[in-house]
Scaffold this motif. Structure first.
Motif, PDB file in Angstrom:
ATOM      1  N   VAL A 144       0.839  -1.208   0.000  1.00 48.50           N
ATOM      2  CA  VAL A 144       0.000   0.000   0.000  1.00 48.50           C
ATOM      3  C   VAL A 144       0.872   1.256   0.000  1.00 48.50           C
ATOM      4  O   VAL A 144       0.642   2.199  -0.770  1.00 48.50           O
ATOM      5  CB  VAL A 144      -0.973  -0.006   1.202  1.00 48.50           C
ATOM      6  CG1 VAL A 144      -1.654   1.349   1.363  1.00 48.50           C
ATOM      7  CG2 VAL A 144      -2.017  -1.091   1.019  1.00 48.50           C
ATOM      8  N   GLY A 145       1.894   1.274   0.840  1.00 50.76           N
ATOM      9  CA  GLY A 145       2.809   2.414   0.860  1.00 50.76           C
ATOM     10  C   GLY A 145       3.525   2.596  -0.464  1.00 50.76           C
ATOM     11  O   GLY A 145       3.711   3.713  -0.944  1.00 50.76           O
ATOM     12  N   PHE A 146       3.927   1.479  -1.074  1.00 54.74           N
ATOM     13  CA  PHE A 146       4.596   1.519  -2.375  1.00 54.74           C
ATOM     14  C   PHE A 146       3.681   2.151  -3.424  1.00 54.74           C
ATOM     15  O   PHE A 146       4.102   3.013  -4.192  1.00 54.74           O
ATOM     16  CB  PHE A 146       4.978   0.090  -2.770  1.00 54.74           C
ATOM     17  CG  PHE A 146       5.803  -0.004  -4.014  1.00 54.74           C
ATOM     18  CD1 PHE A 146       7.172   0.180  -3.970  1.00 54.74           C
ATOM     19  CD2 PHE A 146       5.215  -0.281  -5.231  1.00 54.74           C
ATOM     20  CE1 PHE A 146       7.943   0.080  -5.114  1.00 54.74           C
ATOM     21  CE2 PHE A 146       5.973  -0.377  -6.388  1.00 54.74           C
ATOM     22  CZ  PHE A 146       7.339  -0.189  -6.327  1.00 54.74           C
ATOM     23  N   TYR A 147       2.422   1.713  -3.447  1.00 56.06           N
ATOM     24  CA  TYR A 147       1.457   2.296  -4.387  1.00 56.06           C
ATOM     25  C   TYR A 147       1.272   3.795  -4.137  1.00 56.06           C
ATOM     26  O   TYR A 147       1.272   4.592  -5.080  1.00 56.06           O
ATOM     27  CB  TYR A 147       0.090   1.611  -4.274  1.00 56.06           C
ATOM     28  CG  TYR A 147      -0.041   0.323  -5.030  1.00 56.06           C
ATOM     29  CD1 TYR A 147       0.285   0.240  -6.375  1.00 56.06           C
ATOM     30  CD2 TYR A 147      -0.525  -0.821  -4.423  1.00 56.06           C
ATOM     31  CE1 TYR A 147       0.156  -0.939  -7.082  1.00 56.06           C
ATOM     32  CE2 TYR A 147      -0.663  -2.008  -5.108  1.00 56.06           C
ATOM     33  CZ  TYR A 147      -0.327  -2.058  -6.432  1.00 56.06           C
ATOM     34  OH  TYR A 147      -0.467  -3.228  -7.129  1.00 56.06           O
ATOM     35  N   LEU A 148       1.091   4.174  -2.894  1.00 51.80           N
ATOM     36  CA  LEU A 148       0.840   5.580  -2.588  1.00 51.80           C
ATOM     37  C   LEU A 148       2.000   6.471  -3.011  1.00 51.80           C
ATOM     38  O   LEU A 148       1.794   7.509  -3.650  1.00 51.80           O
ATOM     39  CB  LEU A 148       0.559   5.756  -1.090  1.00 51.80           C
ATOM     40  CG  LEU A 148      -0.767   5.204  -0.583  1.00 51.80           C
ATOM     41  CD1 LEU A 148      -0.837   5.289   0.928  1.00 51.80           C
ATOM     42  CD2 LEU A 148      -1.928   5.936  -1.224  1.00 51.80           C
ATOM     43  N   VAL A 149       3.208   6.067  -2.667  1.00 54.58           N
ATOM     44  CA  VAL A 149       4.370   6.895  -3.008  1.00 54.58           C
ATOM     45  C   VAL A 149       4.575   6.954  -4.521  1.00 54.58           C
ATOM     46  O   VAL A 149       4.745   8.039  -5.095  1.00 54.58           O
ATOM     47  CB  VAL A 149       5.639   6.366  -2.297  1.00 54.58           C
ATOM     48  CG1 VAL A 149       6.882   7.042  -2.828  1.00 54.58           C
ATOM     49  CG2 VAL A 149       5.521   6.576  -0.804  1.00 54.58           C
ATOM     50  N   ASN A 150       4.551   5.817  -5.179  1.00 50.28           N
ATOM     51  CA  ASN A 150       4.850   5.804  -6.606  1.00 50.28           C
ATOM     52  C   ASN A 150       3.743   6.413  -7.454  1.00 50.28           C
ATOM     53  O   ASN A 150       4.029   7.156  -8.398  1.00 50.28           O
ATOM     54  CB  ASN A 150       5.168   4.386  -7.070  1.00 50.28           C
ATOM     55  CG  ASN A 150       6.531   3.967  -6.610  1.00 50.28           C
ATOM     56  OD1 ASN A 150       7.523   4.578  -6.976  1.00 50.28           O
ATOM     57  ND2 ASN A 150       6.590   2.962  -5.764  1.00 50.28           N
ATOM     58  N   LEU A 151       2.492   6.117  -7.143  1.00 57.66           N
ATOM     59  CA  LEU A 151       1.415   6.724  -7.925  1.00 57.66           C
ATOM     60  C   LEU A 151       1.316   8.219  -7.642  1.00 57.66           C
ATOM     61  O   LEU A 151       0.989   9.005  -8.544  1.00 57.66           O
ATOM     62  CB  LEU A 151       0.092   6.014  -7.648  1.00 57.66           C
ATOM     63  CG  LEU A 151       0.027   4.573  -8.156  1.00 57.66           C
ATOM     64  CD1 LEU A 151      -1.298   3.923  -7.759  1.00 57.66           C
ATOM     65  CD2 LEU A 151       0.227   4.500  -9.660  1.00 57.66           C
ATOM     66  N   GLY A 152       1.620   8.628  -6.421  1.00 58.83           N
ATOM     67  CA  GLY A 152       1.680  10.058  -6.127  1.00 58.83           C
ATOM     68  C   GLY A 152       2.770  10.743  -6.928  1.00 58.83           C
ATOM     69  O   GLY A 152       2.570  11.834  -7.480  1.00 58.83           O
ATOM     70  N   PHE A 153       3.933  10.096  -7.026  1.00 63.34           N
ATOM     71  CA  PHE A 153       5.013  10.662  -7.827  1.00 63.34           C
ATOM     72  C   PHE A 153       4.628  10.726  -9.305  1.00 63.34           C
ATOM     73  O   PHE A 153       4.879  11.726  -9.980  1.00 63.34           O
ATOM     74  CB  PHE A 153       6.293   9.845  -7.663  1.00 63.34           C
ATOM     75  CG  PHE A 153       7.393  10.320  -8.561  1.00 63.34           C
ATOM     76  CD1 PHE A 153       8.090  11.472  -8.259  1.00 63.34           C
ATOM     77  CD2 PHE A 153       7.693   9.634  -9.723  1.00 63.34           C
ATOM     78  CE1 PHE A 153       9.088  11.933  -9.110  1.00 63.34           C
ATOM     79  CE2 PHE A 153       8.688  10.086 -10.574  1.00 63.34           C
ATOM     80  CZ  PHE A 153       9.394  11.241 -10.263  1.00 63.34           C
ATOM     81  N   VAL A 154       4.008   9.667  -9.809  1.00 61.83           N
ATOM     82  CA  VAL A 154       3.577   9.646 -11.214  1.00 61.83           C
ATOM     83  C   VAL A 154       2.615  10.801 -11.478  1.00 61.83           C
ATOM     84  O   VAL A 154       2.723  11.496 -12.494  1.00 61.83           O
ATOM     85  CB  VAL A 154       2.930   8.282 -11.563  1.00 61.83           C
ATOM     86  CG1 VAL A 154       2.164   8.341 -12.873  1.00 61.83           C
ATOM     87  CG2 VAL A 154       3.998   7.198 -11.627  1.00 61.83           C
ATOM     88  N   ALA A 155       1.682  11.030 -10.567  1.00 63.73           N
ATOM     89  CA  ALA A 155       0.722  12.122 -10.747  1.00 63.73           C
ATOM     90  C   ALA A 155       1.416  13.489 -10.697  1.00 63.73           C
ATOM     91  O   ALA A 155       1.115  14.377 -11.510  1.00 63.73           O
ATOM     92  CB  ALA A 155      -0.364  12.039  -9.684  1.00 63.73           C
ATOM     93  N   LEU A 156       2.331  13.666  -9.758  1.00 68.67           N
ATOM     94  CA  LEU A 156       3.024  14.949  -9.654  1.00 68.67           C
ATOM     95  C   LEU A 156       3.926  15.222 -10.850  1.00 68.67           C
ATOM     96  O   LEU A 156       4.102  16.372 -11.261  1.00 68.67           O
ATOM     97  CB  LEU A 156       3.857  15.006  -8.376  1.00 68.67           C
ATOM     98  CG  LEU A 156       3.085  15.186  -7.083  1.00 68.67           C
ATOM     99  CD1 LEU A 156       4.014  15.053  -5.884  1.00 68.67           C
ATOM    100  CD2 LEU A 156       2.381  16.528  -7.061  1.00 68.67           C
ATOM    101  N   TYR A 157       4.506  14.169 -11.397  1.00 70.06           N
ATOM    102  CA  TYR A 157       5.452  14.316 -12.501  1.00 70.06           C
ATOM    103  C   TYR A 157       4.753  14.363 -13.860  1.00 70.06           C
ATOM    104  O   TYR A 157       5.396  14.500 -14.887  1.00 70.06           O
ATOM    105  CB  TYR A 157       6.455  13.167 -12.455  1.00 70.06           C
ATOM    106  CG  TYR A 157       7.729  13.422 -13.204  1.00 70.06           C
ATOM    107  CD1 TYR A 157       8.563  14.475 -12.867  1.00 70.06           C
ATOM    108  CD2 TYR A 157       8.104  12.605 -14.264  1.00 70.06           C
ATOM    109  CE1 TYR A 157       9.731  14.714 -13.552  1.00 70.06           C
ATOM    110  CE2 TYR A 157       9.277  12.833 -14.958  1.00 70.06           C
ATOM    111  CZ  TYR A 157      10.085  13.884 -14.602  1.00 70.06           C
ATOM    112  OH  TYR A 157      11.241  14.121 -15.290  1.00 70.06           O
ATOM    113  N   LEU A 158       3.432  14.299 -13.882  1.00 69.47           N
ATOM    114  CA  LEU A 158       2.671  14.275 -15.133  1.00 69.47           C
ATOM    115  C   LEU A 158       2.816  15.559 -15.936  1.00 69.47           C
ATOM    116  O   LEU A 158       3.118  15.525 -17.122  1.00 69.47           O
ATOM    117  CB  LEU A 158       1.195  14.010 -14.841  1.00 69.47           C
ATOM    118  CG  LEU A 158       0.240  14.096 -16.035  1.00 69.47           C
ATOM    119  CD1 LEU A 158       0.531  12.977 -17.017  1.00 69.47           C
ATOM    120  CD2 LEU A 158      -1.188  14.019 -15.557  1.00 69.47           C
TER     121      LEU A 158
END
Length: 135
Positions: free
Chosen positions: A54-68
């Protein structure tokens, strides 16, 4: 359709797919490692594994969204490939760093557990012998 939007869609699809694939791979292969780290406590290992995913998903998907978002407008097909290669390359590096960080922390926990196991004698002490005076 605007080329920038096409690049965003491709970036999101590939990044999310990569994040899901890496998380599932780490989860399935990490169960055995976590069970060893946690001294065979399967229920606790499963809970920790789920929390890590869950933490892995939150950090990585958050980064993907911010870096969009990007400042540049993509004018041609070559620009799509250049923008995607940069963005996906950074996402892959972040996924790799997250993976290495997880493995490092779990390995430290495992080593600490091994050291604690080695400090316990295999047989409980049965008595005490006083040193001889001639020694």
């Amino acid at each position: 359709m605007d080329r920038t939007v096409v690049a965003y869609v491709i970036y999101l699809v590939v990044s999310i797919a990569l994040t899901i694939w890496v998380a599932r791979t780490l989860s399935s292969n990490g169960r055995v490692f976590l069970a060893d780290v946690l001294h065979g406590n399967e229920k606790l290992a499963e809970a920790v594994n789920h929390l890590l995913v869950v933490g892995f998903y939150l950090v990585n998907l958050g980064f993907v969204a911010l870096y969009l978002s990007g400042d540049e407008t993509i004018g041609n097909t070559r620009g799509i490939f250049e923008a995607l290669s940069t963005k996906l390359g950074v996402v892959l590096l972040v996924l790799g760093v997250m993976h290495l960080g997880n493995v490092y922390v779990l390995n430290r926990i495992r080593r600490r557990g091994l050291m604690e196991r080695e400090q316990v004698p295999p047989v409980a002490p049965q008595g005490w012998v006083a040193p001889s005076a001639g020694a």
